[in-house]
Design a protein around this motif. Structure first.
Motif, PDB file in Angstrom:
ATOM      1  N   ALA A  38     -64.755  44.059  44.962  1.00  0.00           N
ATOM      2  CA  ALA A  38     -64.200  44.389  46.270  1.00  0.00           C
ATOM      3  C   ALA A  38     -62.699  44.661  46.156  1.00  0.00           C
ATOM      4  CB  ALA A  38     -64.459  43.259  47.260  1.00  0.00           C
TER       5      ALA A  38
ATOM      6  N   THR B  61     -64.105  49.410  48.967  1.00  0.00           N
ATOM      7  CA  THR B  61     -65.107  48.342  48.966  1.00  0.00           C
ATOM      8  C   THR B  61     -64.522  47.118  49.642  1.00  0.00           C
ATOM      9  OG1 THR B  61     -66.050  49.173  46.901  1.00  0.00           O
ATOM     10  CG2 THR B  61     -66.626  46.929  47.543  1.00  0.00           C
TER      11      THR B  61
ATOM     12  N   GLN C  48     -69.069  49.437  52.117  1.00  0.00           N
ATOM     13  CA  GLN C  48     -68.168  50.522  51.748  1.00  0.00           C
ATOM     14  C   GLN C  48     -67.625  51.219  52.989  1.00  0.00           C
ATOM     15  OE1 GLN C  48     -67.622  51.352  48.366  1.00  0.00           O
ATOM     16  NE2 GLN C  48     -68.862  49.549  47.902  1.00  0.00           N
TER      17      GLN C  48
END
Length: 367
Positions: free
Chosen positions: A302, A282, A247
């Motif tokens: 992601a 992400t 992150q």
């Protein structure tokens, strides 16, 4: 006492076990003899003729590279291509070459973790953990020796689960055995049934530590014959696998992230899919060729997948579910030389370890 190539190979192999290299790979000592004393080490992404010249200029007789110079079997050595010329030069100049490739890609703390660090990612974990790389050991010992056995197993690397070490489980019970006339029992007498208060101990460990763990068990256990059994586990090993995901400290406008990515990875350009989202946080990544991990990056939510070597039709697979950012193979892995330098400097204090200053990128850009 001088440091030998063998000592360096052992350290690097303990860090990134050759067991975790891919089947097509050729990591390990490619040129050189294990008993040779090391004068200095040059770390690099690639071992080329120019890399060997640089090593020679620094007085280094060992090159530790990420990419193996030899992938396929060589039937001749007459210098007809850059691979053969490099091997001939290494032999002629007495410079050893060691490669630590996909085994370094496939460990926590390896290539992908280093890329994540370059980008300032937090809560970093392996993107595609590998199953069937863990064993569970179950053994039985008298309660008087439980702590000694557990300590020995822990020192050998068993019982490590993520950020926790010395993890184990025990239950108490009664062990029974009857030594025959040829036995030399620690407890009991030949021909007599013996019952002993024992602990059943269970620990897990990665498969590459099997030899060390079993040796530690036998040395610490008081019994002449050690009762144990091993189970192969299907659990995903969170320390072994492909890629990484983490992150950003906070959501970032997509344009700002691409600028950060270009700057931190020193990329000349970024090939990417359509910018359909406003912010990203992400980030999944894989150094080198990573398109095989795109489905996993999408499944794990992601926003961006950073990698290299995407083919034209593979960019369509993003399908506005994720942003693909292809920064180039060399660009994605170039900082592996820094990672190797720092690891070797920490392990062999006083040994000259130099990071290459050459760019071995075969791809040039017309701007």
């Amino acid at each position: 006492m001088s440091t030998t190539i063998r000592a360096i190979v052992q350290m690097l192999s303990a860090w990134a076990s050759p067991q975790y290299q891919e089947s097509y790979d050729n990591a390990g000592l490619i040129v050189g003899q294990p008993g040779t004393a090391v004068k200095g080490v040059l770390t690099a992404l690639d071992a080329t003729e120019a890399t060997l010249e640089e090593a020679k200029a620094h007085g280094c007789n060992l090159v530790v590279a990420h990419h193996p110079i030899v992938f396929k079997g060589l039937k001749q050595l007459n210098g007809k291509n850059y691979v053969e010329r490099t091997i001939l030069k290494a032999i002629r100049e007495d410079i050893a070459i060691f490669a630590i490739h996909t085994n370094l890609d496939n460990i926590q703390g390896g290539v992908n973790t280093h890329i994540a660090s370059q980008l300032g990612l937090q809560q970093v974990r392996i993107l595609a953990p590998r199953p069937n790389t863990l064993l569970k050991l179950t053994t039985f010992c008298p309660t008087s020796h439980t702590q000694a056995v557990l300590q020995a197993l822990g020192q050998a690397g068993a019982g490590q689960i993520g950020a926790y070490k010395n993890c184990s489980f025990r239950t108490s019970g009664i062990g029974a055995f009857q030594p025959d006339d040829n036995a030399k029992p620690f407890i009991g007498q030949a021909g007599q049934l013996e019952e002993v208060a024992e602990d059943r101990l269970e620990v897990i460990f990665p498969t590459h530590l099997k030899g060390a763990v079993m040796q530690a068990l036998r040395q610490a256990h008081p019994y002449e014959e050690v009762a144990y059994y091993l189970h192969q586990l299907e659990n995903d090993n969170q320390e072994i696998g492909s890629g990484a995901i983490g992150q950003l400290p906070q959501p970032m406008p997509i344009a700002d992230f691409l600028a950060l990515l270009k700057n931190k990875m020193q990329a000349r350009c970024i090939r990417h899919t359509a910018l359909f989202q406003e912010t990203v946080q992400t980030i999944a990544l894989c150094g080198g060729t990573g398109s095989f991990l795109l489905p996993q990056a999408i499944r794990q939510g992601a926003d961006v997948f950073v990698s290299a070597d995407f083919k034209y039709h593979e960019f369509f697979d993003a399908d506005q579910r994720i942003l693909i950012a292809d920064i180039g193979h060399y660009e994605s892995e170039q900082f592996t030389a820094d990672l190797l330098q720092h690891k070797l400097q920490a392990a062999f204090v006083g040994l000259p370890v130099v990071r290459t200053q050459l760019s071995t990128n075969p791809i040039q850009y017309y701007v």
